[in-house]
Design an enzyme around this catalytic site. Structure first.
Site, short mmCIF file in Angstrom:
data_model
loop_
_atom_site.label_atom_id
_atom_site.label_comp_id
_atom_site.label_asym_id
_atom_site.label_seq_id
_atom_site.Cartn_x
_atom_site.Cartn_y
_atom_site.Cartn_z
N LYS A 27 47.58 96.81 -15.18
CA LYS A 27 46.34 96.22 -14.64
C LYS A 27 46.55 95.86 -13.18
O LYS A 27 47.67 95.69 -12.70
CB LYS A 27 45.95 94.98 -15.45
N ASP A 84 48.07 87.86 -20.19
CA ASP A 84 47.40 89.09 -19.74
C ASP A 84 47.23 90.13 -20.85
O ASP A 84 46.67 91.20 -20.62
CB ASP A 84 48.20 89.76 -18.61
#
Ligand code: C5P
Length: 311
Positions: free
Chosen positions: A32, A165
């Site tokens: 990401k 995350d």
């Protein structure tokens, strides 16, 4: 903006997967980028309340899972994983892949085992969520190869317990506003592709240390502008909305990163931003072609590997 769901809800599917012969499962484990990150405050539990926008890139590790019903879970690197990355990634109980597998075994799959082969490409301590993506892939993969009736909501709950995350990468969303510790996901729909070029200095950043040195902003910014750019397709405005509150603290800890960011900006002729707690810094490009040019320029002038990250 579409549905909003907590860490304990929502669909999963962050990893492309395909079965190969003999019950072997091969999963892509995505990375990401944080294209916006504001720290709203420090919480009682020591974590920080965030308002962040993450995008899932096509830069991936690969996990191969082979069921082993003798009961042991073993993790090893693929033969082609570079030595430089092997040094930095533990294969013992500290690795999120093994911790994710253990969580699932704790839900009644204690007799299930697997050999898990990690082909590592995403460097640790880079702010790209490599370890988090590995955990998401391990949760999805182990559920699949062990044929467990564990719901998506349960996987999300486990993900939130393992790290902040992981829920985003588990969700399969291309982009999302993430709140709470980062585990509360509000997916963002957008069409077209995004192109970034990223570089990283030799040294990574310790996430806890970067957070410890960051104080919440007094002039708080909001993810709304970045989210609006994505959903309205105004990618031309994206660069002007990107922000990361953790940058100053990270730059004081890692002078090499600060210097690379400065030189990258100069070489690319545009601002460079940090992802997560760093140490990856990236620039925005308008097209794949422009990104390839920036990538070549960065590699020539900065003498580092530059990644073209497509979303
Ligand atoms: O959740 P994760 O394990 O990725 O977080 C690593 C560390 O980063 C935490 O132990 C904490 O020190 C810091 N952190 C934080 N606030 C967040 C996320 C992470 O302070 N929202």
């Amino acid at each position: 903006m579409s549905e909003c769901y907590e860490a304990t809800g929502g669909p999963v599917g962050g990893c492309g997967w395909r079965s190969v012969s003999g019950g072997r499962l091969v999963l892509q484990s995505a990375s990401k980028l944080n294209i916006f990150l504001e720290v709203l405050g420090r919480r009682e539990d020591g974590y920080h309340e965030l308002d962040t926008v993450m995008v899932r890139t096509r830069f991936c590790d690969t996990l191969t899972l082979i069921p082993d019903f003798s009961g042991a879970v073993r993790l090893r690197f693929s033969d082609s994983t570079p030595a430089s990355l092997r040094h930095a990634v533990p294969l013992d109980g500290r690795n999120l892949i093994l911790r994710a597998a253990e969580q699932l075994r704790g839900l009644g799959a204690s007799g299930c085992g697997a050999e898990i082969i990690l082909h590592k490409c995403i460097p640790p301590e880079s702010g790209l969520g490599g370890g988090s993506g590995n955990a998401a892939a391990a949760l999805l993969g182990c559920r699949q190869i062990w044929n467990l009736s564990v719901s998506d909501a349960q996987l999300h709950e486990m993900a939130a317990g393992l790290g902040s995350d992981i829920n985003f990468l588990l969700s399969g969303a291309r982009a999302a506003i993430c709140r709470g510790r980062g585990e509360q996901i509000q997916p963002l729909q957008f069409s077209g592709s995004l192109f970034f070029v990223a570089v990283r200095p030799g040294r990574g950043n310790s996430t806890p240390e970067v957070f410890r040195r960051t104080s919440a902003g007094t002039d708080l910014r909001t993810s709304a502008h970045v989210a609006q750019c994505l959903t309205d397709g105004r990618m031309d405005l994206l660069e002007s909305c990107i922000f990361n509150r953790l940058t100053d603290a990270a730059a004081t800890m890692n002078a090499e990163m600060a210097d690379l960011q400065h030189r990258f900006q100069h070489a690319a002729g545009r601002p460079a931003f940090m992802s997560g707690s760093g140490s990856t810094v990236f620039v925005v490009c308008r097209s794949a072609r422009e990104a390839r040019e920036v990538q070549r320029t960065a590699e020539r002038k900065l003498r580092v590997v530059a990644w073209l990250l497509e979303v």
